[in-house]
Design an enzyme around this catalytic site. Structure first.
Site, PDB file in Angstrom:
ATOM      1  N   THR A  12       0.813  -1.219   0.000  1.00  0.00           N
ATOM      2  CA  THR A  12       0.000   0.000   0.000  1.00  0.00           C
ATOM      3  C   THR A  12       0.842   1.261   0.000  1.00  0.00           C
ATOM      4  O   THR A  12       0.514   2.235  -0.676  1.00  0.00           O
ATOM      5  CB  THR A  12      -0.908   0.017   1.257  1.00  0.00           C
ATOM      6  OG1 THR A  12      -1.805  -1.074   1.166  1.00  0.00           O
ATOM      7  CG2 THR A  12      -1.698   1.298   1.367  1.00  0.00           C
ATOM      8  N   SER A  54       1.673  -7.499  -1.261  1.00  0.00           N
ATOM      9  CA  SER A  54       2.367  -8.556  -0.511  1.00  0.00           C
ATOM     10  C   SER A  54       1.599  -9.875  -0.516  1.00  0.00           C
ATOM     11  O   SER A  54       2.149 -10.922  -0.188  1.00  0.00           O
ATOM     12  CB  SER A  54       2.681  -8.107   0.920  1.00  0.00           C
ATOM     13  OG  SER A  54       1.523  -8.073   1.704  1.00  0.00           O
ATOM     14  N   THR A  85       1.428  -4.652   4.097  1.00  0.00           N
ATOM     15  CA  THR A  85       1.210  -5.073   5.488  1.00  0.00           C
ATOM     16  C   THR A  85       0.630  -6.491   5.584  1.00  0.00           C
ATOM     17  O   THR A  85       0.793  -7.157   6.605  1.00  0.00           O
ATOM     18  CB  THR A  85       0.256  -4.108   6.227  1.00  0.00           C
ATOM     19  OG1 THR A  85      -0.996  -4.084   5.532  1.00  0.00           O
ATOM     20  CG2 THR A  85       0.836  -2.717   6.315  1.00  0.00           C
ATOM     21  N   ASP A  86      -0.043  -6.939   4.527  1.00  0.00           N
ATOM     22  CA  ASP A  86      -0.788  -8.203   4.647  1.00  0.00           C
ATOM     23  C   ASP A  86       0.087  -9.395   5.012  1.00  0.00           C
ATOM     24  O   ASP A  86      -0.316 -10.251   5.798  1.00  0.00           O
ATOM     25  CB  ASP A  86      -1.552  -8.496   3.347  1.00  0.00           C
ATOM     26  CG  ASP A  86      -2.711  -7.527   3.140  1.00  0.00           C
ATOM     27  OD1 ASP A  86      -3.069  -6.812   4.094  1.00  0.00           O
ATOM     28  OD2 ASP A  86      -3.260  -7.479   2.025  1.00  0.00           O
TER      29      ASP A  86
HETATM   30  N1  ASP Z   1      -2.705  -5.513   0.195  1.00  0.00           N
HETATM   31  C1  ASP Z   1      -1.632  -4.655   0.679  1.00  0.00           C
HETATM   32  C2  ASP Z   1      -0.356  -5.465   0.726  1.00  0.00           C
HETATM   33  O1  ASP Z   1      -0.154  -6.223   1.609  1.00  0.00           O
HETATM   34  C3  ASP Z   1      -1.988  -4.121   2.017  1.00  0.00           C
HETATM   35  C4  ASP Z   1      -0.959  -3.169   2.613  1.00  0.00           C
HETATM   36  O2  ASP Z   1       0.124  -2.989   2.146  1.00  0.00           O
HETATM   37  O3  ASP Z   1      -1.322  -2.550   3.637  1.00  0.00           O
HETATM   38  O4  ASP Z   1       0.453  -5.331  -0.161  1.00  0.00           O
END
Ligand code: ASP
Length: 330
Positions: A12, A54, A85-86
């Site tokens: 993100t 991710s 974050t995932d």
């Molecule tokens: N879907 C995103 C990822 O993990 C979520 C994030 O980065 O917060 O790449």
């Protein structure tokens, strides 16, 4: 001035709005342009490893990150990895096993809102990550929402709020207040890290639900080298449903089976109840104690990348790495 390598992997933080939803598009150089003044803090060089959500990352990407750090280890004082974050907690765990005892900081960060949005946690998280990478903070950690979390203890516990990560069964390593790191815990380290370059991806996870029998476990054990079963409470398996025979059969066939808990905090203790006691004492499954499931996944991939010897697998599993397990080994 400290020299820091910024490695971009996507997520993100680097995303832009597209017609089909947020997608990572910004390069590390572009991310850096959102932080004027960072050059007064550190001399940062950029490297784009990949640019992926991710969710799309795999163990081969973890190996690539570790290889990149190994290649550049002597050229920098610290490393910052921007990441979605995932699956950040899985990557942090994987890097904790692939790069052991690092005296230099290896800091992962990301954000819940893209860096280009008006309201975003990207800039503060990235700045805090640089601050930590300039400190005497050995080992792998996640810096997020003003907290520093040990790489083997992190879990994403909120999907939307800025407070996305928690440290499971272990205190935070520190907090950041107005740009100052208050470090509570310093991980021990080696004079030089030990790098590993192999992982066995054939590790599966099964969550137990009431009524489950051995069929799912059979399916997964036929196709993998290890199975982690997230059971209930301190740990156990139903006494009907054929689980005991299933475990015996697959352990005889050389599979590794680990029991853990689906309860978020305090870990397993298989010996407590009749439903768990026999698994440990007669069937000799391994148990996760206070380790996170993310760490168990990564640790098994790392161990099975090195050995298949049952005794050695057990010894390595219960040997603490980067403070991943505190419970006394049996
Ligand atoms: N879907 C995103 C990822 O993990 C979520 C994030 O980065 O917060 O790449």
């Amino acid at each position: 001035m400290k020299r820091i390598l910024l490695m971009g992997t996507g997520g993100t933080i680097a995303s832009e709005s597209t017609e089909a939803g947020l997608a990572p598009e910004l390069t590390t150089q572009q991310l850096l342009s959102y932080l004027p003044g960072v050059e007064e803090m550190a001399q940062v060089e950029c490297l784009q490893l990949m640019n992926l959500d991710s969710t799309n990352l795999q163990p081969c990407h973890h190996l690539e990150m570790a290889r990149c750090i190994r290649r550049h280890y002597d050229d920098y004082d610290g490393f910052v990895i921007t990441h979605g974050t995932d699956t950040m907690a899985y990557t942090a765990a994987a890097l904790s096993y692939l790069i052991q005892g690092s005296p230099k900081p290896i800091v992962l960060t990301g954000a819940q809102k893209p860096i280009g949005f008006d309201s975003t946690d990207s800039k503060i998280n990235l700045l805090d990550a640089f601050r930590c990478a300039c400190e005497d903070m050995p080992g792998v950690s996640i810096v997020f929402n003003s907290r520093v979390i040990l790489g083997t203890r992190a879990r994403k516990t909120r999907t939307k709020s800025f407070q996305a990560f928690s440290s499971i069964n272990y205190p935070d390593l520190g907090v950041l207040r107005d740009g100052v790191l208050l470090r509570y815990i310093r991980q021990s380290c080696l004079p030089r890290p030990v790098f590993y370059d192999r992982m066995d991806q054939r590790v599966a996870l099964m969550k137990l639900i009431p009524g489950a029998g051995r069929e799912q476990a059979d399916f997964l054990l036929a196709r993998n080298d290890a199975l982690i079963i997230e059971s209930f409470g301190v740990g156990g398996l139903p006494e009907s449903g054929g689980f005991d025979a299933c475990i015996r059969q697959w352990m005889d066939a050389g599979r590794t089976i680990v029991l853990t808990t689906q309860v978020p905090a305090e870990g397993s203790d298989l010996g407590v109840y009749h439903v768990g006691h026999r698994l440990k004492n007669e069937l000799r499954v391994l148990e996760a104690y206070d380790m996170t499931t993310e760490a168990v996944v990564a640790k098994l991939m790392w161990i099975l990348g090195q050995t298949r010897d049952r005794r050695e697998v057990e010894r390595l599993f219960y040997t603490p790495v980067a403070l991943d397990i505190l419970f006394p080994a049996p």
